[in-house]
Every structure is written in C-alpha cells, then in structure tokens.
Scaffold this active site. Structure first.
Site, PDB file in Angstrom:
ATOM      1  N   HIS A   1       0.830  -1.198   0.000  1.00  0.00           N
ATOM      2  CA  HIS A   1       0.000   0.000   0.000  1.00  0.00           C
ATOM      3  C   HIS A   1       0.873   1.261   0.000  1.00  0.00           C
ATOM      4  O   HIS A   1       0.453   2.309  -0.492  1.00  0.00           O
ATOM      5  CB  HIS A   1      -0.907   0.036   1.236  1.00  0.00           C
ATOM      6  CG  HIS A   1      -2.004  -0.977   1.199  1.00  0.00           C
ATOM      7  ND1 HIS A   1      -1.834  -2.253   1.698  1.00  0.00           N
ATOM      8  CD2 HIS A   1      -3.280  -0.917   0.730  1.00  0.00           C
ATOM      9  CE1 HIS A   1      -2.971  -2.937   1.544  1.00  0.00           C
ATOM     10  NE2 HIS A   1      -3.850  -2.155   0.975  1.00  0.00           N
TER      11      HIS A   1
ATOM     12  N   ASP B   1      -4.508  -5.961  -8.021  1.00  0.00           N
ATOM     13  CA  ASP B   1      -4.725  -5.380  -6.702  1.00  0.00           C
ATOM     14  C   ASP B   1      -5.026  -3.901  -6.915  1.00  0.00           C
ATOM     15  O   ASP B   1      -4.888  -3.361  -8.027  1.00  0.00           O
ATOM     16  CB  ASP B   1      -3.500  -5.604  -5.817  1.00  0.00           C
ATOM     17  CG  ASP B   1      -3.837  -5.573  -4.326  1.00  0.00           C
ATOM     18  OD1 ASP B   1      -4.962  -5.178  -3.966  1.00  0.00           O
ATOM     19  OD2 ASP B   1      -2.975  -5.951  -3.509  1.00  0.00           O
TER      20      ASP B   1
END
Length: 489
Positions: A184, A257
C-alpha cells in the site's frame, strides 16, 4: 479526438470501480449501463444488511449481472463484519486447525451470506505463504508458513466459496508472504531464487487453479527470481502471461490489486499504471477505494488513447472484456444451479474454538482486570473492533507508547490480570509494556490475537490466531466470561 463508443465500452469492461456513498450515484449506474464490468464495495458503502441488499439490487437493475465485489476474507479483513468483527475465524485460525473440510464449510457459509446480500465476487482467499514474521500486510490473513498446508486450504476455500455461487479470487499472485513491507505504501521486493518461489509461493496458486478458481489477484511486489525484470508483478507480462497463463494454465480473470496503491502507481499515476497493467495481462482493474467518477474517466481515457497510440493492443482489451463477460456468465449459471444455504451459522464459532491454543496452566479467574495493549491496524484491515471488551466489564485499552504500566498495575491491584495483545512480536513497545505488567503479575494470562510468535514468561498464554469477533468470543469462553458463555449457547 473523435468519440469512439465501441472502444470506450471495451475500456469500461476492464474496470472494477468504487463509489462514495450508501446508494449508487448516477455516474455508477450510467457507467454500468455503458459497460463497466462491476464495482468493489468498501466500509463506506455498507450500513446494514437491508441497505446492502437494496444497494446491490439497484446495481443489478443497471445492467445484467454486474460484478459486485468486496474484500471479505473473514477473520481480520472483513467488510460485512466491520461493526463488531467477523463471524468467521480467518485463515490463520483455519490453518492452525488444519481441517480442509472445516475450511470449505466455513467459506461456503461465508459465500452463502455474501450471495444473500447480493455479492457475486469475493476478493479472497489470501493464499500467500507467510514466511516473514514481520510481514506488515499478510500475517493472520495467511493460512500459515507451510506451502503445502496453505495449498490444501487454498483449494478448500475456493471450493467452498464457489459452491455458494460466489466467484473466488486467489491472491496475491505470485505471493506476498515473504515481504517485510506493505505494498500500500511502497514496492516490496522478494529476494528468492526461482526454485524456492516455485516450491513455496506458487504451490497454493497451483492448488487454487486445480480447484477451479475463477479469478486471481496480482501483487504489487517485485520477484526478480521469477524473471521479467524489475517492477511490480501487476505490470509484469512475463509473470502474468508466461508463468500464470502458460506454465500454470490459468484461463480465468486476472484482477489487479488496487491501482491506487503506491506499490504500483506511486511513481506514474493511476491512469498510466492501469494501461500498463492491462497490457501486461490484467483483465479487471480494481481501482481502489477512493478512485471516483473523474478519476475513473481518466483511466478510461488513458486506455482508449493507449490503443490509438499503439501502446495497447485493441485485441488485449477485447480479450479482457471477453474473460470478464465469461465470469459474469459463470455467476449467472451458478445462481441457477446453487443449492439452498445450509444451517451452518455456527460454523465460524466452531472453527474459532478449535483454533484456540493454551500454553501453561489457565487458572480460574475471579473478577479479572483485562488490559488490551493497542496495536495499529493495517490498511487492509481498517477500523474493525477487536479484543475481549464485549465480554469483560472491566477492560481498559492502553497505548504502549504513551500510557504508564504503573497506573495499570495500580488499577489491577488485588485482581487477576489478563493482558491482550495483537501481533506483539512486531512491536517492541508492546513487549516492554507487557513485560512491565508481568514483572508484577508473573501469573498473568496473556492472550495473543495475532500470530503467536513472541511469548512472554507468563502464567498462561492463549493464542487465538486472529482478532475476529468469534476469535475473541472463543477466548472469552476459555477465560470463563459469563457473557461469552451465554452468547455462545
């Protein structure tokens, strides 16, 4: 530049988009009608079962069988269980039990619940082999550190979800379990040779494919040992085509993702990263949580312009659109042939109970004082309640960085002490705080609700292998909470 509705519709077919509200805004409904493949729902879209069911029904009115997805792994990563924690124990607990039939039944129960709410694609299971103790993003989301164990439960999870008519999505290809960084925030790199990666990271994906998984989600990580050069796997044509499609034989949908993660788009932006992902072999772009109307339009425009410029083959868009259409057809077919939900609402608690482990002698607790040592939740987990507070009236949450152990010891004076931690092995300040408490209470009970890696010298050590609601309830039962015993009847 001339408007090309056919090309724009093909670009739309690669998109799995979020939106900002509890009801579908007009741009979402229009987008679905214009060919957007589906949506991904997050906490901000979910308020109650009735609201979610109505929302998903409205999405289905905009187009025939849109992909309606969410990250619902059970355990620590839950969307439908945000208010109090999940009713399913999560992968680490299921791996600790190591009963594939239980895993299959658990995921089938979860799948039936999701289907009843109107979902048809679950971005789960995580089939990463968690071999890095300090992994900040996988941890209890993994079935364990043994590739063969993870493979067994990967297959069981896929079968369970898909028996309920919900498409499974094995993640994070080629495997996020050996990383010590969070994609992230950055681009993690796994330094391992091809032989090890094939024996370890890829084994669960082979098992998921053999079990008929309908989709696989990519990881924003570098694995130079598998070839294809540097850069995230999501943008790596060699990994997605030669390895996943060719060697492993996967013919379903490749899902990226979230494209707003820094591991993939931090340097180049979401539109350009999306072009490169589709060119590399991604069929469905999960855009993330906060990529709304204007940014979605920018991604669509980038894909269209890349085709016109010759940087992205139009045939690649057609291929992606066809795969996504076939997934939607599978969902329609599964809905027609799906059996009714079984009466298995207790399967989650059953699994959580079977997962709990106790080291040492667990004494009868009278008037216990429960201290929860706070730990930050990862981005994937979000703000979901955890701990033993629902079952013990005298529970305090402390910060190991700012609170004073002496004050806790004063409050606990003359009572039995229970200390609750979560992944204490990752936080030296938490370890120091716990040790300070145990120095005065050597017979204290420590409950670890993450991975049981750091074990203090205490009276009894309880491992739940997860922080879901049912994990906490199963621990509270063991500790003799009257409320927990009543709740579990």
């Amino acid at each position: 530049m001339p408007h090309d509705p056919t090309l724009e519709r093909l670009a739309n077919a690669t998109l799995l988009v979020p939106f900002e509200s509890l009801q579908a805004p007009r741009w979402i409904l229009d987008g679905l009608a214009d060919g957007i493949s589906g949506v991904c729902l997050f906490h901000n879209n979910l308020e109650s079962p009735e609201q979610v069911t109505a929302l998903n029904a409205s999405l289905c009115e905009a187009t025939d069988t849109p992909l309606i997805s969410l990250d619902e792994e059970g355990g620590d990563v839950t969307r439908i269980g945000q208010a109090r924690g999940s009713d399913y124990p999560g992968n680490a607990a299921l791996g600790a039990v190591d009963d594939p039939d239980l895993t299959r039944a658990t995921l089938r129960a979860l799948g039936h619940q999701l289907s009843g709410l109107g979902f048809n694609l679950d971005l789960a299971p995580s089939v990463d082999v968690n071999v890095a103790d300090d992994n900040p993003v996988i941890g209890t989301r993994s079935f364990g550190a043994d590739a063969e164990l993870v493979a067994r439960h990967a297959a069981a999870s896929v079968r369970g979800l898909q028996e309920a008519g919900v498409a499974a999505c094995a993640k994070h290809f080629p495997g996020h379990g050996a990383t010590s960084q969070d994609s992230h925030h950055t681009l993690p790199r796994v330094e391992a040779d091809a032989d090890l990666l094939h024996r370890r990271e890829l084994l669960p994906f082979r098992a998921a494919i053999d079990a008929g998984v309908r989709s696989i989600l990519t990881a924003h990580i570098e694995l130079p040992g598998l070839g294809g050069g540097d850069g995230p796997a999501t943008l790596n044509q060699a990994l997605l085509n030669e390895l996943l499609r060719g060697e492993l034989g996967f013919d379903g949908v490749v899902v990226s993702d979230a494209m707003d993660m820094r591991g993939v788009s931090g340097e180049i932006g979401i539109p350009e990263a999306s072009v490169l992902a589709v060119a590399a072999g991604c069929d469905l772009l999960c855009l993330g949580r906060f990529v709304y109307a204007d940014q979605v339009a920018q991604v669509r425009t980038a894909l269209v312009e890349a085709v016109r410029e010759g940087r992205l083959a139009g045939e690649r868009l057609e291929e992606a659109a066809d795969r996504n259409a076939r997934l939607r057809q599978w969902i329609r077919d599964s809905a027609e042939g799906r059996a009714d939900a079984e009466d298995n609402e207790r399967v989650g608690l059953t699994g959580a109970r079977r997962a709990v482990r106790v080291d040492g002698d667990l004494p009868p607790l009278e008037n216990p004082y429960v201290v929860e040592v706070d730990a930050p939740a990862g981005v994937a987990v979000g703000d979901v309640p955890w701990g033993l507070g629902p079952w013990f009236s005298d529970t305090v949450r402390v910060s190991p960085e700012t609170d004073d152990p002496t004050a806790v010891l004063t409050a606990a004076s003359g009572r039995d002490l229970v200390v609750v931690v979560r992944d204490a092995h990752r936080y030296p300040t938490a370890q120091a705080f716990v040790n300070a408490l145990i120095s005065a209470y050597p017979k204290a009970v420590v409950v670890e609700m993450g991975l049981p890696i750091w074990r203090p010298d205490c009276g009894a050590y309880v491992s739940t292998y997860g922080a879901a609601h049912v994990n906490g309830l199963s621990a509270a039962e063991l500790l003799g909470s009257t409320g927990a015993l009543e709740a579990a009847r």
